[in-house]
Design an enzyme around this catalytic site. Structure first.
Site, PDB file in Angstrom:
ATOM      1  N   GLU A  53       0.824  -1.204   0.000  1.00 40.46           N
ATOM      2  CA  GLU A  53       0.000   0.000   0.000  1.00 40.46           C
ATOM      3  C   GLU A  53       0.863   1.261   0.000  1.00 40.46           C
ATOM      4  O   GLU A  53       0.587   2.226  -0.730  1.00 40.46           O
ATOM      5  CB  GLU A  53      -0.930   0.014   1.229  1.00 40.46           C
ATOM      6  CG  GLU A  53      -1.843  -1.182   1.320  1.00 40.46           C
ATOM      7  CD  GLU A  53      -1.277  -2.294   2.192  1.00 40.46           C
ATOM      8  OE1 GLU A  53      -2.042  -2.866   2.989  1.00 40.46           O
ATOM      9  OE2 GLU A  53      -0.052  -2.585   2.080  1.00 40.46           O
ATOM     10  N   SER A 169      14.510 -41.385 -14.318  1.00 39.16           N
ATOM     11  CA  SER A 169      13.304 -40.556 -14.198  1.00 39.16           C
ATOM     12  C   SER A 169      13.301 -39.323 -15.089  1.00 39.16           C
ATOM     13  O   SER A 169      12.313 -38.585 -15.112  1.00 39.16           O
ATOM     14  CB  SER A 169      13.134 -40.104 -12.743  1.00 39.16           C
ATOM     15  OG  SER A 169      14.249 -39.324 -12.336  1.00 39.16           O
ATOM     16  N   ARG A 185       9.555 -23.985  -6.461  1.00 41.55           N
ATOM     17  CA  ARG A 185      10.786 -23.679  -5.723  1.00 41.55           C
ATOM     18  C   ARG A 185      10.905 -22.176  -5.456  1.00 41.55           C
ATOM     19  O   ARG A 185      11.296 -21.748  -4.377  1.00 41.55           O
ATOM     20  CB  ARG A 185      12.008 -24.152  -6.505  1.00 41.55           C
ATOM     21  CG  ARG A 185      12.221 -25.645  -6.506  1.00 41.55           C
ATOM     22  CD  ARG A 185      13.499 -26.002  -7.252  1.00 41.55           C
ATOM     23  NE  ARG A 185      13.680 -27.439  -7.380  1.00 41.55           N
ATOM     24  CZ  ARG A 185      14.638 -28.021  -8.078  1.00 41.55           C
ATOM     25  NH1 ARG A 185      15.512 -27.262  -8.741  1.00 41.55           N
ATOM     26  NH2 ARG A 185      14.740 -29.335  -8.136  1.00 41.55           N
ATOM     27  N   THR A 197      18.330 -39.139  -2.075  1.00 42.49           N
ATOM     28  CA  THR A 197      18.198 -38.270  -3.248  1.00 42.49           C
ATOM     29  C   THR A 197      19.466 -37.468  -3.469  1.00 42.49           C
ATOM     30  O   THR A 197      19.907 -37.262  -4.600  1.00 42.49           O
ATOM     31  CB  THR A 197      16.990 -37.324  -3.085  1.00 42.49           C
ATOM     32  OG1 THR A 197      15.800 -38.100  -2.925  1.00 42.49           O
ATOM     33  CG2 THR A 197      16.826 -36.416  -4.301  1.00 42.49           C
ATOM     34  N   ASP A 201      21.074 -38.295  -7.065  1.00 34.88           N
ATOM     35  CA  ASP A 201      20.859 -37.279  -8.096  1.00 34.88           C
ATOM     36  C   ASP A 201      21.829 -36.104  -8.028  1.00 34.88           C
ATOM     37  O   ASP A 201      21.978 -35.370  -9.011  1.00 34.88           O
ATOM     38  CB  ASP A 201      19.424 -36.731  -8.002  1.00 34.88           C
ATOM     39  CG  ASP A 201      18.368 -37.798  -8.248  1.00 34.88           C
ATOM     40  OD1 ASP A 201      18.699 -38.807  -8.888  1.00 34.88           O
ATOM     41  OD2 ASP A 201      17.219 -37.616  -7.794  1.00 34.88           O
ATOM     42  N   GLU A 292      10.654 -32.497  -2.060  1.00 35.52           N
ATOM     43  CA  GLU A 292      10.850 -33.045  -3.403  1.00 35.52           C
ATOM     44  C   GLU A 292      11.266 -34.518  -3.405  1.00 35.52           C
ATOM     45  O   GLU A 292      11.364 -35.126  -4.468  1.00 35.52           O
ATOM     46  CB  GLU A 292      11.887 -32.216  -4.163  1.00 35.52           C
ATOM     47  CG  GLU A 292      11.394 -30.832  -4.530  1.00 35.52           C
ATOM     48  CD  GLU A 292      12.144 -30.243  -5.715  1.00 35.52           C
ATOM     49  OE1 GLU A 292      12.930 -30.960  -6.360  1.00 35.52           O
ATOM     50  OE2 GLU A 292      11.944 -29.052  -5.996  1.00 35.52           O
TER      51      GLU A 292
END
Length: 366
Positions: A53, A169, A185, A197, A201, A292
């Site tokens: 504002e 994947s 994200r 993970t 990965d 994730e």
């Protein structure tokens, strides 16, 4: 869509631009309208900056006689990092204020509205309220509980597989879905993965396919063991946070040297206490987290009722034998199956996005 709804929608679109930069403050946009046209816009860009504002009114030198101000969240009426927005609205000569939702913060809740009414300003509240609450669902939960809103995300084939039997994947979903994942994200303050993970990965966990700022990267382990220079350690190490139940000497020395934060917690039933992790993140002003993976972490968040939303992308593909998104046993009988509320369905390119809400979390949206 009516006139008031149209301008509150514009406020929501402005508010979304900030992504994860305002936390623990909410996402707020504002437009000032006179004679049927927008004469000024503003949004809260990041924590500590002018509120929406005040930013919109500052562009008018705080002179808006007879205009209507639209804002998706009730204007504040107390001193914080910035002066009260109600004060600026009143002094600028605004005649009418349209508000999307009441502020859940006890310091404001209803008081900003009453302050404006007492000054003779016409006030309407509750325009596109459902949309306004959904945008600030993290802020609402954090204010009420001190715990961040937890979104679980995965992409799967139509027969429910997130990877082939060999663990491949990339990529199950479309480019549109990939951009959506990165927008999540950019929306969340932190993204969470597990140790498996990390090792499998070596993800960056950064925002790359859309505009936005990187979330804090949270890695959950039982024993913290760093065997090589992972991306989360070599890139923006001060934006990475490990939680574990123990850590070996070499890993501890490496993380300290790199400037990576780590916290050691007591075990709970042989595992890391996820509820305590969320409580600590909430104390840091983190209001929205994105989980994730992997499958084990996702399963524990669901089984322990520590999630609010599941965002699932379904690709028009069939895999047959493969890996499913949830490893942990949630139910052994049909009457134990976890039921979810279907909040929305939409297309992402050739994929379909389902947004599902934990029924226990519907209070933050109603």
């Amino acid at each position: 869509m009516g006139t008031d709804e149209k301008y509150i929608k514009a406020c929501l679109n402005l508010a979304k631009r900030s992504g994860n930069r305002t936390s623990p403050n909410p996402l707020v946009g504002c437009v000032v309208v006179k004679d049927g046209r927008i004469i000024s816009k503003g949004y809260h860009k990041k924590f500590g900056d002018l509120h929406a504002e005040r930013e919109a009114l500052a562009k008018l030198n705080y002179q808006a006689e007879g205009a209507t101000l639209y804002v998706n969240l009730e204007p504040c009426c107390h001193w914080g990092k910035t002066p009260p927005c109600t004060e600026a609205i009143i002094e600028s000569g605004i005649r009418r204020v349209i508000i999307g939702m009441t502020d859940p913060n006890p310091k404001v809740r209803g008081k900003g509205i009453e302050t404006l009414k007492e000054a003779g300003i016409e006030v309407r509240v509750g325009v596109l309220e459902k949309e306004c609450k959904y945008l600030n669902r993290g802020f609402i939960k954090w204010i009420q509980s001190g715990i961040p809103y937890v979104i679980i995300k995965w992409a799967q084939t139509v027969d429910g597989k997130i990877a082939t039997i060999n663990g491949e994947s990339k990529w199950i979903s479309s480019e549109s879905s990939l951009r959506y994942a990165h927008s999540l994200r950019a929306f969340c303050d932190a993204v969470i993965i597990g140790k498996n993970t990390l090792y499998k990965d070596d993800p960056q966990l950064t925002v790359r396919f859309v505009k936005g700022h990187n979330p804090k990267r949270v890695i959950l382990c039982n024993k913290i063991e760093i065997k090589r220079d992972f991306n989360v350690i070599t890139y923006e190490p001060n934006n990475t946070w490990f939680f574990g139940t123990s850590i070996d000497k070499e890993s501890k020395e490496l993380l300290i040297k790199k400037g990576v934060r780590f916290t050691i917690l007591k075990e709970r039933e042989g595992n890391l206490d996820l509820k305590e992790v969320l409580s600590i993140l909430g104390q840091e002003g983190i209001t929205k987290v994105l989980v994730e993976g992997g499958r084990r972490i996702i399963g524990h968040f669901i089984k322990e009722e520590l999630f609010d939303e599941i965002s699932t992308v379904i690709a028009p593909k069939v895999m047959g034998s493969g890996i499913s998104a949830v490893e942990t046993t949630i139910a052994s009988k049909m009457d134990e199956v976890k039921k979810l509320y279907l909040y929305s369905v939409r297309r992402l390119g050739e994929d379909v996005l389902l947004v599902l809400i934990n029924p226990q979390s519907l209070s933050f949206l109603s």
